[in-house]
Scaffold this motif. Sequence first.
Motif, PDB file in Angstrom:
ATOM      1  N   THR A 144       0.856  -1.190   0.000  1.00 24.33           N
ATOM      2  CA  THR A 144       0.000   0.000   0.000  1.00 24.33           C
ATOM      3  C   THR A 144       0.891   1.238   0.000  1.00 24.33           C
ATOM      4  OG1 THR A 144      -0.170  -0.120   2.414  1.00 24.33           O
ATOM      5  CG2 THR A 144      -1.927  -1.151   1.141  1.00 24.33           C
ATOM      6  N   PRO A 145       0.415   2.360  -0.534  1.00 26.80           N
ATOM      7  CA  PRO A 145       1.292   3.516  -0.737  1.00 26.80           C
ATOM      8  C   PRO A 145       1.690   4.211   0.565  1.00 26.80           C
ATOM      9  CG  PRO A 145      -0.806   3.777  -1.918  1.00 26.80           C
ATOM     10  CD  PRO A 145      -0.926   2.553  -1.089  1.00 26.80           C
ATOM     11  N   PRO A 146       2.993   4.347   0.809  1.00 34.30           N
ATOM     12  CA  PRO A 146       3.436   5.159   1.943  1.00 34.30           C
ATOM     13  C   PRO A 146       3.392   6.640   1.576  1.00 34.30           C
ATOM     14  CG  PRO A 146       5.333   4.315   0.756  1.00 34.30           C
ATOM     15  CD  PRO A 146       4.105   3.762   0.058  1.00 34.30           C
ATOM     16  N   VAL A 176       3.870  14.626   0.533  1.00 35.17           N
ATOM     17  CA  VAL A 176       2.953  15.556   1.173  1.00 35.17           C
ATOM     18  C   VAL A 176       3.743  16.735   1.732  1.00 35.17           C
ATOM     19  CG1 VAL A 176       1.091  15.811   2.826  1.00 35.17           C
ATOM     20  CG2 VAL A 176       1.575  13.552   1.852  1.00 35.17           C
ATOM     21  N   ASP A 177       3.543  17.907   1.142  1.00 35.25           N
ATOM     22  CA  ASP A 177       4.184  19.123   1.642  1.00 35.25           C
ATOM     23  C   ASP A 177       3.367  19.639   2.818  1.00 35.25           C
ATOM     24  OD1 ASP A 177       5.224  21.614   2.170  1.00 35.25           O
ATOM     25  OD2 ASP A 177       5.372  22.216   0.065  1.00 35.25           O
ATOM     26  N   LEU A 178       3.900  19.451   4.026  1.00 34.11           N
ATOM     27  CA  LEU A 178       3.150  19.792   5.233  1.00 34.11           C
ATOM     28  C   LEU A 178       3.248  21.272   5.585  1.00 34.11           C
ATOM     29  CD1 LEU A 178       4.138  16.776   7.513  1.00 34.11           C
ATOM     30  CD2 LEU A 178       1.931  17.148   6.382  1.00 34.11           C
ATOM     31  N   ALA A 207       5.975   1.963   6.586  1.00 39.39           N
ATOM     32  CA  ALA A 207       6.164   3.414   6.587  1.00 39.39           C
ATOM     33  C   ALA A 207       4.847   4.083   6.941  1.00 39.39           C
ATOM     34  CB  ALA A 207       6.636   3.896   5.219  1.00 39.39           C
ATOM     35  N   MET A 208       4.957   5.248   7.532  1.00 42.58           N
ATOM     36  CA  MET A 208       3.759   6.019   7.828  1.00 42.58           C
ATOM     37  C   MET A 208       3.116   6.485   6.531  1.00 42.58           C
ATOM     38  SD  MET A 208       3.442   9.362  10.315  1.00 42.58           S
ATOM     39  CE  MET A 208       1.972  10.421  10.233  1.00 42.58           C
ATOM     40  N   SER A 209       1.796   6.612   6.585  1.00 42.47           N
ATOM     41  CA  SER A 209       1.045   7.014   5.406  1.00 42.47           C
ATOM     42  C   SER A 209      -0.183   7.798   5.836  1.00 42.47           C
ATOM     43  CB  SER A 209       0.633   5.751   4.636  1.00 42.47           C
ATOM     44  OG  SER A 209      -0.102   6.091   3.486  1.00 42.47           O
ATOM     45  N   VAL A 210      -0.688   8.594   4.931  1.00 41.98           N
ATOM     46  CA  VAL A 210      -2.025   9.149   5.142  1.00 41.98           C
ATOM     47  C   VAL A 210      -2.901   8.574   4.039  1.00 41.98           C
ATOM     48  CG1 VAL A 210      -3.454  11.190   5.390  1.00 41.98           C
ATOM     49  CG2 VAL A 210      -1.063  11.273   6.093  1.00 41.98           C
ATOM     50  N   ALA A 211      -3.909   7.803   4.454  1.00 47.12           N
ATOM     51  CA  ALA A 211      -4.849   7.197   3.508  1.00 47.12           C
ATOM     52  C   ALA A 211      -5.917   8.233   3.167  1.00 47.12           C
ATOM     53  CB  ALA A 211      -5.494   5.968   4.139  1.00 47.12           C
ATOM     54  N   ARG A 212      -6.263   8.287   1.894  1.00 48.64           N
ATOM     55  CA  ARG A 212      -7.362   9.172   1.498  1.00 48.64           C
ATOM     56  C   ARG A 212      -8.129   8.564   0.341  1.00 48.64           C
ATOM     57  NH1 ARG A 212      -4.665  13.870  -2.261  1.00 48.64           N
ATOM     58  NH2 ARG A 212      -2.639  12.924  -2.499  1.00 48.64           N
TER      59      ARG A 212
ATOM     60  N   LEU B 142     -12.254   5.040   1.765  1.00 48.65           N
ATOM     61  CA  LEU B 142     -11.006   5.628   1.285  1.00 48.65           C
ATOM     62  C   LEU B 142     -10.413   4.753   0.186  1.00 48.65           C
ATOM     63  CD1 LEU B 142      -9.312   6.777   4.624  1.00 48.65           C
ATOM     64  CD2 LEU B 142     -10.706   8.116   3.035  1.00 48.65           C
ATOM     65  N   THR B 144      -7.220   4.121  -0.294  1.00 49.59           N
ATOM     66  CA  THR B 144      -6.153   3.282   0.267  1.00 49.59           C
ATOM     67  C   THR B 144      -6.516   2.951   1.711  1.00 49.59           C
ATOM     68  OG1 THR B 144      -4.870   5.260   0.823  1.00 49.59           O
ATOM     69  CG2 THR B 144      -4.369   4.184  -1.264  1.00 49.59           C
ATOM     70  N   SER B 196      -2.366  21.015   7.926  1.00 44.24           N
ATOM     71  CA  SER B 196      -1.515  20.971   6.726  1.00 44.24           C
ATOM     72  C   SER B 196      -2.144  20.126   5.633  1.00 44.24           C
ATOM     73  CB  SER B 196      -0.144  20.378   7.073  1.00 44.24           C
ATOM     74  OG  SER B 196       0.522  21.193   7.995  1.00 44.24           O
ATOM     75  N   PRO B 205     -11.874  13.499   3.103  1.00 48.04           N
ATOM     76  CA  PRO B 205     -11.660  12.585   4.231  1.00 48.04           C
ATOM     77  C   PRO B 205     -10.284  11.912   4.116  1.00 48.04           C
ATOM     78  CG  PRO B 205     -13.709  12.083   3.060  1.00 48.04           C
ATOM     79  CD  PRO B 205     -12.942  13.048   2.204  1.00 48.04           C
ATOM     80  N   PHE B 206      -9.628  11.737   5.244  1.00 47.00           N
ATOM     81  CA  PHE B 206      -8.366  10.981   5.275  1.00 47.00           C
ATOM     82  C   PHE B 206      -8.181  10.402   6.663  1.00 47.00           C
ATOM     83  CE2 PHE B 206      -7.320  15.525   5.891  1.00 47.00           C
ATOM     84  CZ  PHE B 206      -6.742  15.471   7.153  1.00 47.00           C
ATOM     85  N   ALA B 207      -7.175   9.560   6.784  1.00 43.38           N
ATOM     86  CA  ALA B 207      -6.889   8.900   8.062  1.00 43.38           C
ATOM     87  C   ALA B 207      -5.439   8.461   8.077  1.00 43.38           C
ATOM     88  CB  ALA B 207      -7.801   7.685   8.290  1.00 43.38           C
ATOM     89  N   MET B 208      -4.869   8.400   9.250  1.00 46.92           N
ATOM     90  CA  MET B 208      -3.506   7.907   9.390  1.00 46.92           C
ATOM     91  C   MET B 208      -3.476   6.424   9.061  1.00 46.92           C
ATOM     92  SD  MET B 208      -0.993   8.198  12.709  1.00 46.92           S
ATOM     93  CE  MET B 208       0.492   7.190  12.842  1.00 46.92           C
ATOM     94  N   SER B 209      -2.343   6.003   8.531  1.00 50.93           N
ATOM     95  CA  SER B 209      -2.195   4.606   8.141  1.00 50.93           C
ATOM     96  C   SER B 209      -0.738   4.202   8.306  1.00 50.93           C
ATOM     97  CB  SER B 209      -2.630   4.464   6.685  1.00 50.93           C
ATOM     98  OG  SER B 209      -2.499   3.117   6.252  1.00 50.93           O
ATOM     99  N   ALA B 211       1.632   1.918   6.066  1.00 50.27           N
ATOM    100  CA  ALA B 211       1.740   1.139   4.830  1.00 50.27           C
ATOM    101  C   ALA B 211       2.767   0.034   5.039  1.00 50.27           C
ATOM    102  CB  ALA B 211       2.184   2.058   3.691  1.00 50.27           C
ATOM    103  N   ARG B 212       2.457  -1.132   4.527  1.00 46.20           N
ATOM    104  CA  ARG B 212       3.425  -2.239   4.606  1.00 46.20           C
ATOM    105  C   ARG B 212       3.283  -3.131   3.394  1.00 46.20           C
ATOM    106  NH1 ARG B 212       0.844  -6.771   8.657  1.00 46.20           N
ATOM    107  NH2 ARG B 212      -1.231  -5.897   8.767  1.00 46.20           N
TER     108      ARG B 212
END
Lengths: 212, 212
Positions: A144-146, A176-178, A207-212, B142, B144, B196, B205-209, B211-212
């Motif tokens: 899944t995309p990081p 992601v430009d925060l 890796a951390m990701s933000v799912a959207r 979502l 992803t 941001s 809508p989004f959420a923390m994830s 990825a692996r």
Amino acid sequence: MTTIAVLGSGNVARALAGPWLDAGHKVLVGSRDPRRTEADRPLPGVHVTGLPDAARAADLVVNALPGRACLELLSSLAPHLAGKVLVDVANAVETDAQGFASAVLHPGGSLAEEIQRALPAVRVVKTLNTAHVSVMAAPRTLATPPSAFLSGDDSDARRTVGALLTDLGWPREWIVDLGDLRTARAPEAFLLLVGSLVRAWGPVPFAMSVAR
Amino acid sequence: MTTIAVLGSGNVARALAGPWLDAGHKVLVGSRDPRRTEADRPLPGVHVTGLPDAARAADLVVNALPGRACLELLSSLAPHLAGKVLVDVANAVETDAQGFASAVLHPGGSLAEEIQRALPAVRVVKTLNTAHVSVMAAPRTLATPPSAFLSGDDSDARRTVGALLTDLGWPREWIVDLGDLRTARAPEAFLLLVGSLVRAWGPVPFAMSVAR
């Protein structure tokens, strides 16, 4: 083509140096002990020098030094860093008996902000600290995309670093430009999860990701 | 079937109450002003009471109260909460002029740990605070996969809450049991990114994830 100095000779520095070289940049690695690095673990095609020489020769400098030591080491390099973009990929944490992060060293702040405070003439951009070393230059290897986050007070510097991420294989839509450097606090806090994630999943890349 | 008291009458409480009702649970909503809630924004099929009545009647209590006020409100409910699982989905942050989080209220700690400290006879489990309200009970909307994190010092309580997440539509493999309550610090820090992300992407809508 940018002349990039990657400071540090560990796995993170190695993960970044080769792909940037392949992308056409001139890459130097700065080591605290360059002769030992060249003898024990040479980097093919990459010139290894001392930290001051690497920092002096570069257009852009990457902090891949150990998180607990880097603030002091970078401060000692101040004259060679002035006016340059400093890409901070490090994490400054206290570790538990298993070597996992148990606390961040700068609660209520971030390592990136501390570096910026120590080096006001440098443009610090935080990025990539939320990706396993094997993912930093190979984000598409995850199922899944990081996300790759950019935090820094200078928007031109963030754009410059964003372009270097695409050279590592990051699609623009995963970057992601925060905004300002304060936003580095959240990506840095992600390190607090690494021990739990390894305990839950085993030693797999993530890796951390933000799912959207 | 669990008797769930959702404390709070805002969007988060509403997003959770209906789906748990549909999943076969008995759901009460506890409001600071139940008559006004019933008059202004009634919840179909859900009984709205005062906070103490809801907490007293429930097997399990959900903190969907405002993050800045909830510590005091929950403390006042201590006799009705003792021995119960308290699911904390709130975020305690300072906000900027646009209403986005600019700082966490408990740097170097977390709201969840503060609640646990104030209510030692309660088993606090932090979850869902990293998902947009529209995602909390609809994670598959979502593109992803998001993650739902579980942090809490009692592993049985984490398991109980994990089952309630599956009732909201979360696949088991998207639920990450992080372990003890200290791990809530990282998901709570995610809130620092919301402003941001909205500035970068607009109000999607989004959420923390992970990825692996």
